[in-house]
Motif scaffolding. Structure first.
Motif, PDB file in Angstrom:
ATOM      1  N   ARG A  12       0.455  -1.533   0.174  1.00 15.46           N
ATOM      2  CA  ARG A  12       0.166   0.512   0.227  1.00 15.46           C
ATOM      3  C   ARG A  12       0.931   1.845   0.227  1.00 15.46           C
ATOM      4  N   ARG A  13       1.556   1.165   0.483  1.00 17.36           N
ATOM      5  CA  ARG A  13       2.641   2.611   0.751  1.00 17.36           C
ATOM      6  C   ARG A  13       3.847   2.952  -0.687  1.00 17.36           C
ATOM      7  N   TYR A  14       3.872   1.548  -0.989  1.00 18.86           N
ATOM      8  CA  TYR A  14       4.158   1.813  -2.347  1.00 18.86           C
ATOM      9  C   TYR A  14       3.618   2.242  -3.599  1.00 18.86           C
ATOM     10  N   HIS A  15       2.625   1.771  -3.619  1.00 19.95           N
ATOM     11  CA  HIS A  15       1.326   1.796  -4.385  1.00 19.95           C
ATOM     12  C   HIS A  15       0.892   3.601  -4.580  1.00 19.95           C
ATOM     13  N   ARG A  16       0.993   4.203  -3.068  1.00 15.29           N
ATOM     14  CA  ARG A  16       1.301   5.397  -3.266  1.00 15.29           C
ATOM     15  C   ARG A  16       2.350   6.048  -4.202  1.00 15.29           C
ATOM     16  N   ARG A  17       4.141   6.096  -3.963  1.00 14.68           N
ATOM     17  CA  ARG A  17       5.042   6.889  -4.561  1.00 14.68           C
ATOM     18  C   ARG A  17       5.022   6.076  -6.005  1.00 14.68           C
ATOM     19  N   LEU A  18       4.075   4.941  -6.924  1.00 11.98           N
ATOM     20  CA  LEU A  18       4.289   4.432  -8.175  1.00 11.98           C
ATOM     21  C   LEU A  18       2.920   5.772  -8.733  1.00 11.98           C
ATOM     22  N   LEU A  19       1.588   5.915  -7.718  1.00 14.36           N
ATOM     23  CA  LEU A  19       0.829   7.098  -8.493  1.00 14.36           C
ATOM     24  C   LEU A  19       1.586   8.979  -8.711  1.00 14.36           C
ATOM     25  N   ASP A  20       2.307   8.882  -7.544  1.00  8.34           N
ATOM     26  CA  ASP A  20       3.055  10.360  -8.032  1.00  8.34           C
ATOM     27  C   ASP A  20       4.013  10.323  -8.813  1.00  8.34           C
ATOM     28  N   GLU A  21       4.622   9.281  -9.805  1.00  8.11           N
ATOM     29  CA  GLU A  21       5.389   8.911 -10.346  1.00  8.11           C
ATOM     30  C   GLU A  21       4.804   8.645 -12.073  1.00  8.11           C
ATOM     31  N   MET A  22       3.362   8.270 -11.820  1.00  9.88           N
ATOM     32  CA  MET A  22       2.905   8.138 -12.973  1.00  9.88           C
ATOM     33  C   MET A  22       2.821   9.055 -13.948  1.00  9.88           C
ATOM     34  N   PHE A  23       2.110   9.967 -13.516  1.00 12.46           N
ATOM     35  CA  PHE A  23       2.094  11.748 -14.707  1.00 12.46           C
ATOM     36  C   PHE A  23       0.739  10.976 -15.471  1.00 12.46           C
ATOM     37  N   VAL A  24      -0.281  10.691 -15.460  1.00  7.18           N
ATOM     38  CA  VAL A  24      -1.498   9.915 -16.747  1.00  7.18           C
ATOM     39  C   VAL A  24      -1.808  10.618 -16.867  1.00  7.18           C
ATOM     40  N   SER A  25      -2.106  11.647 -18.383  1.00  6.61           N
ATOM     41  CA  SER A  25      -2.941  12.966 -18.118  1.00  6.61           C
ATOM     42  C   SER A  25      -4.387  11.994 -18.800  1.00  6.61           C
ATOM     43  N   GLY A  38      -5.158  -5.895 -10.558  1.00  6.54           N
ATOM     44  CA  GLY A  38      -5.744  -4.969 -11.019  1.00  6.54           C
ATOM     45  C   GLY A  38      -5.483  -3.813 -10.532  1.00  6.54           C
ATOM     46  N   GLN A  39      -5.086  -2.960  -8.620  1.00 11.48           N
ATOM     47  CA  GLN A  39      -5.156  -1.832  -8.515  1.00 11.48           C
ATOM     48  C   GLN A  39      -4.412  -0.606  -8.761  1.00 11.48           C
ATOM     49  N   THR A  40      -3.353  -0.785  -9.766  1.00 10.91           N
ATOM     50  CA  THR A  40      -2.403  -0.422 -10.142  1.00 10.91           C
ATOM     51  C   THR A  40      -3.393   0.132 -11.422  1.00 10.91           C
ATOM     52  N   THR A  41      -3.651  -0.622 -12.180  1.00  9.17           N
ATOM     53  CA  THR A  41      -4.701  -0.432 -13.343  1.00  9.17           C
ATOM     54  C   THR A  41      -5.500   0.525 -13.611  1.00  9.17           C
ATOM     55  N   ARG A  42      -6.589   0.016 -12.068  1.00  8.64           N
ATOM     56  CA  ARG A  42      -7.860   0.659 -12.203  1.00  8.64           C
ATOM     57  C   ARG A  42      -7.548   2.542 -11.822  1.00  8.64           C
ATOM     58  N   GLY A 124       9.064   8.417 -26.685  1.00  9.43           N
ATOM     59  CA  GLY A 124       8.662   9.459 -26.518  1.00  9.43           C
ATOM     60  C   GLY A 124       7.739   9.015 -25.392  1.00  9.43           C
ATOM     61  N   GLY A 125       7.177   7.532 -24.945  1.00  4.63           N
ATOM     62  CA  GLY A 125       6.353   6.421 -23.559  1.00  4.63           C
ATOM     63  C   GLY A 125       7.451   6.823 -23.135  1.00  4.63           C
ATOM     64  N   ARG A 126       6.712   6.937 -21.610  1.00  6.43           N
ATOM     65  CA  ARG A 126       6.930   7.082 -20.598  1.00  6.43           C
ATOM     66  C   ARG A 126       7.446   5.657 -19.933  1.00  6.43           C
ATOM     67  N   PHE A 127       8.531   4.959 -19.077  1.00 10.75           N
ATOM     68  CA  PHE A 127       7.713   4.169 -18.407  1.00 10.75           C
ATOM     69  C   PHE A 127       8.446   3.607 -17.220  1.00 10.75           C
ATOM     70  N   VAL A 128       7.319   3.607 -15.734  1.00 14.42           N
ATOM     71  CA  VAL A 128       7.947   3.520 -14.621  1.00 14.42           C
ATOM     72  C   VAL A 128       7.470   2.707 -14.328  1.00 14.42           C
ATOM     73  N   GLN A 129       8.866   1.892 -13.510  1.00 13.93           N
ATOM     74  CA  GLN A 129       8.656   0.817 -12.380  1.00 13.93           C
ATOM     75  C   GLN A 129       9.153   0.738 -11.480  1.00 13.93           C
TER      76      GLN A 129
END
Length: 256
Positions: A12-25, A38-42, A124-129
């Protein structure tokens, strides 16, 4: 037992960190590698309101759960496929963002896999992992090792999955060879929750290879003593909000 484990609660704590860096428009098309339930996908679909999100995972049980949860939330721009991201025939240059929460450390051939994933990303696509750091930097791995062996002997460095991407230089080389640029590797430290209570935590970690291999070397009495020490460790890390251990990961960003 493994299929019932709640990875979303653990991470759950890492989920927040990933959300902060996804920058999905709103117009992005997102690919989630090793999506689990599917939490991150949703979350990505909720941001890409005029776009879409695709989650892939090799576990049929996880994909089925992801589909149920998405249907419950009424999401219409998300879908899930039981697929191996190393070889799945993604639409070329379709996705504008790729994400993965601890889902890329299990590739048989990392260079080939990341090259294949890269072809699915638009220019130019961005990959965050997120990937795990060295096993010796994981409090949970250290505590489990000491409980199983019954002493304070040094924790051996694990190079197999899920620690195959623990070395930043190796990761940088793999991604560069696979065609990625602007690679950044950031140190992230967050606690993980193994379970709601100590007994469940013991059952949870028994499915790990590091635990199974060590227990297999013990006789019946040795196994019972090791499990009792493991119960004590889990009890010592138990709070009113679960059984927590410190952990370290790399947050990796790159562009196609």
């Amino acid at each position: 037992m493994a299929e019932l484990f709640d990875y979303d609660a653990e991470l759950r704590r890492y989920h927040r960190r990933l959300l902060d860096e996804m920058f999905v428009s709103p117009d992005d098309h997102v690919l989630d590698i090793g999506c689990g339930a599917g939490q991150t996908t949703r979350a990505a679909a909720g941001l890409a309101v005029r776009g879409s999100a695709l989650g892939v995972d090799v576990s049929p049980a996880m994909v089925a759960r992801a589909r149920r949860l998405s249907a419950d939330e009424g999401l219409r721009n998300v879908r899930f496929e039981e697929a191996d991201a190393q070889v799945h025939p993604f639409a070329p240059a379709h996705f504008t963002v790729g994400i993965s929460r601890f889902g890329t450390m299990f590739f048989a051939d990392p260079i080939a896999a990341f090259t294949h994933i890269g072809r699915a990303l638009a220019p130019g696509g961005r990959f965050v992992q997120l990937v795990w750091q060295d096993s010796r930097r994981q409090e949970w791995a250290t505590a489990i090792h000491h409980a199983l062996v019954g002493d304070d002997s040094p924790v051996p460095r694990a190079t197999e999955k899920p620690f195959s991407l623990a070395d930043p230089a190796t990761v940088h080389g793999i991604l560069t060879t696979a065609g990625f640029t602007d690679i950044q590797i950031i140190d992230v430290r967050e606690p993980i929750c193994l379970a709601t209570d100590p007994e469940v935590a013991v059952d949870t970690v028994r499915v790990l290879r590091m635990v199974g291999d060590e227990l297999a070397r013990l006789d019946a009495d040795g196994t019972e003593r090791a499990l009792e020490r493991l119960r004590e460790v889990m009890a010592a890390h138990s709070t009113g909000d679960g059984v927590w251990f410190d952990s370290r990961a790399w947050l990796i960003t790159a562009h196609r």
